[in-house]
Motif scaffolding. Sequence first.
Motif, PDB file in Angstrom:
ATOM      1  N   GLY A   1      99.823  30.133  17.835  1.00 25.42           N
ATOM      2  CA  GLY A   1      98.569  30.819  17.566  1.00 25.42           C
ATOM      3  C   GLY A   1      98.041  31.547  18.782  1.00 25.42           C
ATOM      4  O   GLY A   1      97.478  32.649  18.668  1.00 25.42           O
ATOM      5  N   GLU A   2      98.234  30.967  19.959  1.00 22.97           N
ATOM      6  CA  GLU A   2      97.739  31.593  21.181  1.00 22.97           C
ATOM      7  C   GLU A   2      98.598  32.798  21.572  1.00 22.97           C
ATOM      8  O   GLU A   2      98.079  33.783  22.113  1.00 22.97           O
ATOM      9  CB  GLU A   2      97.694  30.545  22.301  1.00 22.97           C
ATOM     10  CG  GLU A   2      96.645  29.484  22.028  1.00 22.97           C
ATOM     11  CD  GLU A   2      96.661  28.332  23.004  1.00 22.97           C
ATOM     12  OE1 GLU A   2      95.656  27.618  23.092  1.00 22.97           O
ATOM     13  OE2 GLU A   2      97.689  28.137  23.700  1.00 22.97           O
ATOM     14  N   MET A   3      99.882  32.740  21.291  1.00 20.98           N
ATOM     15  CA  MET A   3     100.746  33.899  21.521  1.00 20.98           C
ATOM     16  C   MET A   3     100.326  35.072  20.628  1.00 20.98           C
ATOM     17  O   MET A   3     100.331  36.227  21.052  1.00 20.98           O
ATOM     18  CB  MET A   3     102.207  33.524  21.248  1.00 20.98           C
ATOM     19  CG  MET A   3     102.824  32.581  22.266  1.00 20.98           C
ATOM     20  SD  MET A   3     104.424  31.893  21.737  1.00 20.98           S
ATOM     21  CE  MET A   3     105.437  33.368  21.716  1.00 20.98           C
ATOM     22  N   GLN A   4      99.946  34.745  19.412  1.00 21.66           N
ATOM     23  CA  GLN A   4      99.509  35.784  18.485  1.00 21.66           C
ATOM     24  C   GLN A   4      98.161  36.358  18.894  1.00 21.66           C
ATOM     25  O   GLN A   4      97.932  37.564  18.803  1.00 21.66           O
ATOM     26  CB  GLN A   4      99.418  35.203  17.070  1.00 21.66           C
ATOM     27  CG  GLN A   4      99.068  36.222  16.001  1.00 21.66           C
ATOM     28  CD  GLN A   4      99.084  35.616  14.615  1.00 21.66           C
ATOM     29  OE1 GLN A   4      99.263  34.421  14.438  1.00 21.66           O
ATOM     30  NE2 GLN A   4      98.893  36.457  13.606  1.00 21.66           N
ATOM     31  N   ALA A   5      97.263  35.496  19.352  1.00 20.80           N
ATOM     32  CA  ALA A   5      95.929  35.948  19.759  1.00 20.80           C
ATOM     33  C   ALA A   5      95.949  36.696  21.083  1.00 20.80           C
ATOM     34  O   ALA A   5      95.078  37.535  21.346  1.00 20.80           O
ATOM     35  CB  ALA A   5      94.987  34.754  19.850  1.00 20.80           C
ATOM     36  N   HIS A   6      96.949  36.404  21.935  1.00 20.45           N
ATOM     37  CA  HIS A   6      97.028  37.019  23.264  1.00 20.45           C
ATOM     38  C   HIS A   6      98.433  37.566  23.500  1.00 20.45           C
ATOM     39  O   HIS A   6      99.199  37.028  24.307  1.00 20.45           O
ATOM     40  CB  HIS A   6      96.657  35.992  24.344  1.00 20.45           C
ATOM     41  CG  HIS A   6      95.280  35.436  24.187  1.00 20.45           C
ATOM     42  ND1 HIS A   6      94.156  36.105  24.629  1.00 20.45           N
ATOM     43  CD2 HIS A   6      94.839  34.295  23.602  1.00 20.45           C
ATOM     44  CE1 HIS A   6      93.081  35.384  24.351  1.00 20.45           C
ATOM     45  NE2 HIS A   6      93.465  34.284  23.726  1.00 20.45           N
ATOM     46  N   PRO A   7      98.791  38.639  22.822  1.00 22.28           N
ATOM     47  CA  PRO A   7     100.153  39.188  22.939  1.00 22.28           C
ATOM     48  C   PRO A   7     100.461  39.745  24.319  1.00 22.28           C
ATOM     49  O   PRO A   7     101.633  40.010  24.628  1.00 22.28           O
ATOM     50  CB  PRO A   7     100.161  40.305  21.881  1.00 22.28           C
ATOM     51  CG  PRO A   7      98.728  40.682  21.712  1.00 22.28           C
ATOM     52  CD  PRO A   7      97.958  39.415  21.888  1.00 22.28           C
ATOM     53  N   GLU A   8      99.442  39.918  25.159  1.00 23.26           N
ATOM     54  CA  GLU A   8      99.666  40.432  26.507  1.00 23.26           C
ATOM     55  C   GLU A   8     100.278  39.369  27.425  1.00 23.26           C
ATOM     56  O   GLU A   8     100.798  39.684  28.500  1.00 23.26           O
ATOM     57  CB  GLU A   8      98.345  40.926  27.111  1.00 23.26           C
ATOM     58  CG  GLU A   8      97.356  39.838  27.532  1.00 23.26           C
ATOM     59  CD  GLU A   8      96.532  39.266  26.380  1.00 23.26           C
ATOM     60  OE1 GLU A   8      95.621  38.463  26.648  1.00 23.26           O
ATOM     61  OE2 GLU A   8      96.818  39.623  25.211  1.00 23.26           O
TER      62      GLU A   8
END
Length: 302
Positions: free
Chosen positions: A203-210
């Motif tokens: 979920g955090e990878m999706q929310a913060h793709p940078e």
Amino acid sequence: MSERRGLDLFVIAGRWLRSSLLMLVLATLSPVHADDLVVSYRSPESDNDRRLDYTTDLLRLALDKTVASHGGYRFEHQDRMNKVRNIRVAKSNVHPNFFAVLSFDEAFGKDGLDYVRFPLHLGVVGYRVCFTAPAARAAVAKIDNVVELKKFSIGQGAGWQDVNVLRSNGFEVAEVPSYESLFAMLNKDRFDLLCRGINDVAGEMQAHPELVLDHSFMLSYAMPQFFYTHKDNQSARQRVELGLKRAYADGSLLSLFKLHFRQSIEAAEPRKRRVFKLSNSAVTGIDFDFKKYDLDLNDVSH
């Protein structure tokens, strides 16, 4: 006149009867009753914060498993709050049967809190994988052992139990009050690593793709998390504990766990990583065998 008066009384009686019947029907259809158990839980820190999705569903599951034996319940979401305020609210007992998800700390018992004897994440939250700052990515990927890893600073949230674990194992840790600020600060090289539970990273990878997730290693230490509530809420605490054990026994808890976390664990590719084990002395105070519930990461994908 007597006929008119009789008609008026008939009309009034009819209206009263219809009103009474309507109230009775509404009362029958309404799922909320005065004797329902009221349970409170905090709201996420931000719109991107998905960390509470599983534990919110898990708390509801535990309560659902005990409706037949304990009666109905009503679930109330409270304000957004970080971990520090979450603990403070639980200690104050200002909200009815307020439950907080916390890693074990003996100090909580001295401050008026008690915990549900069941590890919410089945041991999996103790596996930590790390997002890396842009300037540190190449060097981190070449790490061979935990001694080399200690050369890099790690960002963590204020009040997180991981802060104590990492510092006691010799790491430099930067505490950040805001959950969202952790990701922005990492991206600006304010620290080198942001280590998160392997169950949270999808979920955090999706929310913060940078951000970039390192795939070379993962940390491993005992980090069971529990539902904590004020010690005066023993009836609610015991009900939730019973519900969790029932859900574990019938397989519905494991199904819920996989529904929330299978994607994240698979995306982290744990089999391809070196494992650096750390110690956590805090867990020695836990008064039941929490490790009997530990789940093998390889079993999550089955």
